[in-house]
Each structure stands twice: as structure tokens, then as C-alpha cells.
Design a protein around this motif. Structure first.
Motif, PDB file in Angstrom:
ATOM      1  N   THR A 122      -0.282  17.727   5.344  1.00  0.00           N
ATOM      2  CA  THR A 122      -1.439  16.636   5.931  1.00  0.00           C
ATOM      3  C   THR A 122      -2.320  16.351   5.911  1.00  0.00           C
ATOM      4  OG1 THR A 122      -0.689  18.081   8.365  1.00  0.00           O
ATOM      5  CG2 THR A 122       0.861  16.153   7.043  1.00  0.00           C
ATOM      6  N   ASN A 123      -3.358  17.708   5.244  1.00  0.00           N
ATOM      7  CA  ASN A 123      -4.712  17.372   4.931  1.00  0.00           C
ATOM      8  C   ASN A 123      -4.697  17.426   3.471  1.00  0.00           C
ATOM      9  OD1 ASN A 123      -5.601  18.153   7.372  1.00  0.00           O
ATOM     10  ND2 ASN A 123      -5.037  20.417   7.092  1.00  0.00           N
ATOM     11  N   THR A 124      -3.268  17.229   2.412  1.00  0.00           N
ATOM     12  CA  THR A 124      -3.621  17.020   1.239  1.00  0.00           C
ATOM     13  C   THR A 124      -3.235  15.553   1.015  1.00  0.00           C
ATOM     14  OG1 THR A 124      -2.418  18.922   0.256  1.00  0.00           O
ATOM     15  CG2 THR A 124      -2.898  17.061  -1.088  1.00  0.00           C
ATOM     16  N   PRO A 125      -4.364  14.626   0.593  1.00  0.00           N
ATOM     17  CA  PRO A 125      -4.738  13.212   0.354  1.00  0.00           C
ATOM     18  C   PRO A 125      -3.266  12.458  -0.118  1.00  0.00           C
ATOM     19  CG  PRO A 125      -6.892  14.285  -0.363  1.00  0.00           C
ATOM     20  CD  PRO A 125      -6.046  15.231   0.050  1.00  0.00           C
ATOM     21  N   LEU A 126      -3.014  11.407   0.247  1.00  0.00           N
ATOM     22  CA  LEU A 126      -1.611  10.982  -0.456  1.00  0.00           C
ATOM     23  C   LEU A 126      -2.058  10.530  -2.047  1.00  0.00           C
ATOM     24  CD1 LEU A 126       0.080   9.027   1.918  1.00  0.00           C
ATOM     25  CD2 LEU A 126       0.272  10.967   0.748  1.00  0.00           C
ATOM     26  N   GLU A 127      -1.159  10.554  -3.199  1.00  0.00           N
ATOM     27  CA  GLU A 127      -1.425  10.037  -4.061  1.00  0.00           C
ATOM     28  C   GLU A 127      -1.242   8.673  -4.238  1.00  0.00           C
ATOM     29  OE1 GLU A 127       0.786  12.077  -6.965  1.00  0.00           O
ATOM     30  OE2 GLU A 127      -0.162  14.503  -7.003  1.00  0.00           O
ATOM     31  N   ASN A 181       1.065  -1.320   0.215  1.00  0.00           N
ATOM     32  CA  ASN A 181       0.000   0.421   0.156  1.00  0.00           C
ATOM     33  C   ASN A 181       0.878   1.198   0.068  1.00  0.00           C
ATOM     34  OD1 ASN A 181      -2.126  -1.974   2.228  1.00  0.00           O
ATOM     35  ND2 ASN A 181      -2.635  -1.489   0.390  1.00  0.00           N
ATOM     36  N   VAL A 182       1.834   1.644  -0.862  1.00  0.00           N
ATOM     37  CA  VAL A 182       3.090   3.022  -1.415  1.00  0.00           C
ATOM     38  C   VAL A 182       2.048   3.008  -1.908  1.00  0.00           C
ATOM     39  CG1 VAL A 182       4.839   3.463  -1.220  1.00  0.00           C
ATOM     40  CG2 VAL A 182       4.863   1.420  -0.366  1.00  0.00           C
ATOM     41  N   MET A 183       2.080   4.455  -1.298  1.00  0.00           N
ATOM     42  CA  MET A 183       1.732   5.839  -1.412  1.00  0.00           C
ATOM     43  C   MET A 183       2.376   6.588  -2.147  1.00  0.00           C
ATOM     44  SD  MET A 183      -1.953   5.725  -0.208  1.00  0.00           S
ATOM     45  CE  MET A 183      -3.409   6.533  -2.493  1.00  0.00           C
ATOM     46  N   MET A 184       2.462   8.021  -2.180  1.00  0.00           N
ATOM     47  CA  MET A 184       2.784   8.973  -2.921  1.00  0.00           C
ATOM     48  C   MET A 184       2.796  10.767  -1.976  1.00  0.00           C
ATOM     49  SD  MET A 184       5.794   7.976  -4.028  1.00  0.00           S
ATOM     50  CE  MET A 184       6.779   8.912  -4.919  1.00  0.00           C
ATOM     51  N   PRO A 185       3.438  11.014  -1.976  1.00  0.00           N
ATOM     52  CA  PRO A 185       2.980  12.326  -0.969  1.00  0.00           C
ATOM     53  C   PRO A 185       1.532  13.347  -2.234  1.00  0.00           C
ATOM     54  CG  PRO A 185       5.433  12.694  -0.597  1.00  0.00           C
ATOM     55  CD  PRO A 185       5.105  11.339  -1.999  1.00  0.00           C
ATOM     56  N   GLY A 186       0.748  13.462  -2.082  1.00  0.00           N
ATOM     57  CA  GLY A 186       0.233  14.497  -2.422  1.00  0.00           C
ATOM     58  C   GLY A 186       0.650  15.959  -3.427  1.00  0.00           C
ATOM     59  N   GLY A 187       0.479  16.182  -4.345  1.00  0.00           N
ATOM     60  CA  GLY A 187       1.269  16.969  -5.225  1.00  0.00           C
ATOM     61  C   GLY A 187       2.886  16.647  -5.954  1.00  0.00           C
ATOM     62  N   TYR A 188       2.977  15.284  -5.751  1.00  0.00           N
ATOM     63  CA  TYR A 188       3.981  14.869  -6.794  1.00  0.00           C
ATOM     64  C   TYR A 188       3.816  14.971  -7.888  1.00  0.00           C
ATOM     65  CZ  TYR A 188       7.343  11.079  -8.081  1.00  0.00           C
ATOM     66  OH  TYR A 188       9.051  10.451  -8.050  1.00  0.00           O
ATOM     67  N   SER A 189       3.157  14.531  -8.659  1.00  0.00           N
ATOM     68  CA  SER A 189       2.940  14.335  -9.267  1.00  0.00           C
ATOM     69  C   SER A 189       3.138  15.731 -10.483  1.00  0.00           C
ATOM     70  CB  SER A 189       1.728  13.322 -10.177  1.00  0.00           C
ATOM     71  OG  SER A 189       0.205  14.223  -9.585  1.00  0.00           O
ATOM     72  N   LEU A 190       2.960  17.019  -9.738  1.00  0.00           N
ATOM     73  CA  LEU A 190       3.042  18.211 -10.310  1.00  0.00           C
ATOM     74  C   LEU A 190       4.164  18.869  -9.292  1.00  0.00           C
ATOM     75  CD1 LEU A 190      -1.184  19.135  -9.571  1.00  0.00           C
ATOM     76  CD2 LEU A 190       0.460  18.148 -11.842  1.00  0.00           C
ATOM     77  N   GLY A 191       4.952  17.825  -8.666  1.00  0.00           N
ATOM     78  CA  GLY A 191       6.090  18.835  -8.004  1.00  0.00           C
ATOM     79  C   GLY A 191       6.009  19.578  -7.174  1.00  0.00           C
ATOM     80  N   ASN A 192       4.839  19.516  -6.576  1.00  0.00           N
ATOM     81  CA  ASN A 192       4.147  20.801  -6.029  1.00  0.00           C
ATOM     82  C   ASN A 192       5.042  20.519  -4.308  1.00  0.00           C
ATOM     83  OD1 ASN A 192       3.010  22.652  -4.047  1.00  0.00           O
ATOM     84  ND2 ASN A 192       1.226  22.759  -5.855  1.00  0.00           N
ATOM     85  N   LEU A 193       5.895  21.057  -4.383  1.00  0.00           N
ATOM     86  CA  LEU A 193       6.274  21.133  -2.331  1.00  0.00           C
ATOM     87  C   LEU A 193       5.873  21.244  -1.259  1.00  0.00           C
ATOM     88  CD1 LEU A 193      10.438  22.423  -3.341  1.00  0.00           C
ATOM     89  CD2 LEU A 193       9.302  19.771  -3.606  1.00  0.00           C
ATOM     90  N   GLY A 231      14.612  -4.159  -0.066  1.00  0.00           N
ATOM     91  CA  GLY A 231      12.721  -4.470   0.252  1.00  0.00           C
ATOM     92  C   GLY A 231      12.534  -4.271  -1.609  1.00  0.00           C
ATOM     93  N   LEU A 232      11.692  -5.130  -1.097  1.00  0.00           N
ATOM     94  CA  LEU A 232      10.010  -4.861  -2.330  1.00  0.00           C
ATOM     95  C   LEU A 232       8.789  -3.968  -1.860  1.00  0.00           C
ATOM     96  CD1 LEU A 232       9.433  -8.967  -2.665  1.00  0.00           C
ATOM     97  CD2 LEU A 232      11.160  -7.418  -3.077  1.00  0.00           C
ATOM     98  N   PHE A 233       8.491  -3.500  -3.060  1.00  0.00           N
ATOM     99  CA  PHE A 233       7.618  -2.486  -2.087  1.00  0.00           C
ATOM    100  C   PHE A 233       6.307  -2.250  -3.642  1.00  0.00           C
ATOM    101  CE2 PHE A 233      11.685  -1.118  -0.795  1.00  0.00           C
ATOM    102  CZ  PHE A 233      10.932  -0.321   0.163  1.00  0.00           C
ATOM    103  N   PHE A 234       5.573  -2.214  -2.942  1.00  0.00           N
ATOM    104  CA  PHE A 234       3.775  -2.506  -3.836  1.00  0.00           C
ATOM    105  C   PHE A 234       3.115  -1.447  -3.749  1.00  0.00           C
ATOM    106  CE2 PHE A 234       5.675  -6.296  -2.768  1.00  0.00           C
ATOM    107  CZ  PHE A 234       5.806  -6.590  -3.931  1.00  0.00           C
ATOM    108  N   GLY A 235       2.938  -0.921  -4.917  1.00  0.00           N
ATOM    109  CA  GLY A 235       1.185   0.315  -4.930  1.00  0.00           C
ATOM    110  C   GLY A 235       0.001  -0.041  -4.055  1.00  0.00           C
TER     111      GLY A 235
END
Length: 339
Positions: free
Chosen positions: A164-169, A146-158, A198-202
């Protein structure tokens, strides 16, 4: 309980307990849709999925942040946190967990699934060499669901990436991460529990990659290759030019091992729904080189894996197929440079 005078059975109580048992998919929810009863090889003293070979975790959004240093810059990231939330019930089993909504991460079933399938893969390779272990950096091998990325990651929005209120991607992928001096510090700063490979699964948009055993076998295959021939991810340069062949062979062998374990040429019938396909790749294909050479390692893997699969399926008995699988494994173990 028996009446001492008459011998009559007054009542009976079932005291049988099934320690470390669970109901999981044999391969994935599409190719084997009915969960079956399995015994998880959890060490005796543990009440979470772990043993000397594999430790599995779940990545759960607890609204926490991590600070990492990247190229001399400090970044604050809203990340999921590693937990072992698949815990044994009062009777020592894990029957209380089942497949959840495909789009919601953090479920204990995913954590059990990757632990089970990683150990299935380990057992398959140990049929060739009972003392086989992954390299020292992969003992134990960490597996994360269940690995997820920080919200805004795909847009490069730091700003969003640390909110923490932005949902994970969602992360529409799975990967094997080898332990090396360059990336290890970054990985540990993200997840302090990860101290090796490690093995990481999204957790994807449509599916949870942790549910698909084919994907687990494929990523475990990369760990085996990293512990044997160490096929490099960099391009090979020779008198004919540059080629991604080492990486393509790495992908082909990981696909081959996954299909051999599952007995099916199709890869990831469940996970492939994330990209609108019925399988990620199919080893039963007619692709050739150079007609299907494109320069991307996954695409360039298919004409090599298909030949291996054709040889395997031409063999008449399971014993012969086992010998062929063993020959490939022993070749990797005895190989030289991965370039």
C-alpha cells in the motif's frame, strides 16, 4: 423586503438555487475549452451523480487492498477504492468542482464528467427510440473515473502490487467491460459496487481520460453494440483465412457514434495527448482495404468508419444526418449474429 408604509424596497435577497447544475466541458477541454453550464439528470432524492440509467464513481487511493482469485491463485492487490465524492453543495448544485491537475486522480470533477457525457450519449440514442435501454446487465450502467493499477503491475512484481506504500500506476486507457460469467467474479472482488457492465476511464500519465467526452461516447457506443448486434471480439474464420473484422467493425461504429454526437471527425483531441498525438483517430481519412489492413482492431476500423463519415457529411441537412444515424442504429438493433 418592502417597507409597508412607503413601499420602498429595503433590501432584496436572491433565493434562486440551481439544483444539479454544474460547469463541464461540452465535449473535451481541447475542442470545447470553455466549460458550459449543464443540468445533470440526477434523480431527485440523490446528492451524488446517479439515476436509473447511470451511476458514476471515483477510484480513490485509500491505501487499501483486495484479495482476488485468479486461475486458482489468490492475489492480494493494492487497489483504488470506489467512492462517490462528487456531492451536491448546500444549494443542491455542483458548481464547486472544476478540472484539476491532469496527472492527479480521485477528483470529483472527473466523476461528474463521465456521468454527464454518458447521459448525453443515452439521450442521443433515445432520439431514435425513446424506450431504448442497454441490456439487462447494463441497467444501471456503472461508470468509474480515475482508474489506476497496482504499483508494480507493469513489471509483474507481486510484492509491490500488494504494498500500500507503493504508488498506484497510471492507466493510459479507457474501456467498456461487459458483464459475463468468466470475468464478473473478478470484477466484483476488485470492486464490490460493480454488479453489472461498466465504463472505466484511466488516470493517465499526462491526462485524465474522464475529462474527454469523445472517449465516454466511444465507450458508451461499445455498450450499445453489446446490447444490439453484439459484434464479437474473437477473430472470424472463413474460406479466406482469419480476420478481426467483427472487432474492427465494433471499434469503427463506436468511433462513428462518438463523432456523430460531437459533430467532429477527430476522436479524443484531449485524451490523445497521452500518446503525443492531436487526436486518437480521425474519421476524415483516405484509408482503404486491403492497403491499410493490419490485423489490429483499432487500425482496421478506420477504412470502415471513414466511409460512414463520408456518407454522413455528404448529407445536406441535420434531419438527413439524423435519419442516417438512425438507420445505422436500427440495423444494429435488427441484426443477427455478431460473428
Amino acid at each position: 423586503i418592502v417597507d409597508a408604509q412607503s413601499g420602498e424596497v429595503i433590501t432584496s435577497i436572491n433565493r434562486i438555487r440551481f439544483k444539479n447544475r454544474a460547469k463541464l466541458y461540452e465535449h473535451n477541454p481541447v475542442s470545447t475549452p470553455n466549460p458550459s453550464d449543464v443540468a445533470l439528470p440526477i434523480e431527485d432524492s440523490a446528492t451524488v451523480p446517479r439515476n436509473k440509467d447511470v451511476i458514476s464513481y471515483n477510484c480513490v487511493d485509500t491505501k487499501s487492498t483486495r484479495t482476488i482469485s485468479y486461475n486458482g491463485t489468490k492475489l492480494v492487490l493494492h487497489m483504488c477504492e470506489l467512492q462517490q465524492n462528487a456531492t451536491a453543495g448546500a444549494d443542491g448544485d455542483y458548481y464547486q468542482y472544476s478540472k484539476m491537475d491532469n496527472t492527479k486522480g480521485g477528483d470529483a470533477f472527473a466523476e461528474l464528467s463521465i456521468f454527464h457525457h454518458a447521459n448525453v450519449a443515452y439521450d442521443w440514442f433515445r432520439a431514435f427510440n425513446p424506450s431504448f435501454k442497454l441490456n439487462e446487465h447494463a441497467v444501471p450502467l456503472f461508470a468509474v473515473a480515475n482508474v489506476m493499477m497496482p504499483g508494480g503491475y507493469s513489471l509483474g512484481n507481486l510484492a509491490k502490487m500488494k504494498d500500500t506504500n507503493t504508488p498506484l500506476e497510471p492507466l493510459s486507457n479507457a474501456f467498456y467491460s461487459a458483464w459475463d460469467p468468466t470475468l464478473s467474479g473478478t470484477m466484483t472482488s476488485l470492486f464490490s459496487e460493480i454488479t453489472g457492465s461498466g465504463l472505466f476511464f484511466g488516470q493517465g500519465n499526462k491526462v485524465d481520460f474522464s475529462y474527454d467526452g469523445d472517449v465516454v461516447y466511444h465507450e458508451f457506443g461499445h455498450a450499445v453494440i453489446d446490447s444490439t448486434l453484439r459484434l464479437v471480439s474473437t477473430w472470424h474464420v472463413d474460406e479466406q483465412g482469419a480476420s478481426p473484422a467483427p472487432g474492427a467493425m465494433n471499434e469503427a461504429l463506436a468511433d462513428y457514434f462518438s463523432s456523430a454526437i460531437a459533430g467532429d471527425p477527430r476522436q479524443g483531441e484531449y485524451a490523445s495527448a497521452e500518446i503525443g498525438l492531436t487526436s486518437i483517430r480521425n474519421l476524415d481519412n483516405t484509408k482503404t482495404c486491403p492497403a491499410n489492413l493490419g490485423g489490429e482492431v483499432h487500425a482496421d476500423s478506420e477504412f470502415f468508419s471513414s466511409v460512414l463519415w463520408k456518407v454522413r457529411t455528404s448529407l445536406a441537412s441535420e434531419a438527413d444526418r439524423h435519419s442516417f444515424d438512425q438507420a445505422i442504429f436500427q440495423t444494429l438493433a435488427a441484426g443477427g449474429s455478431g460473428d
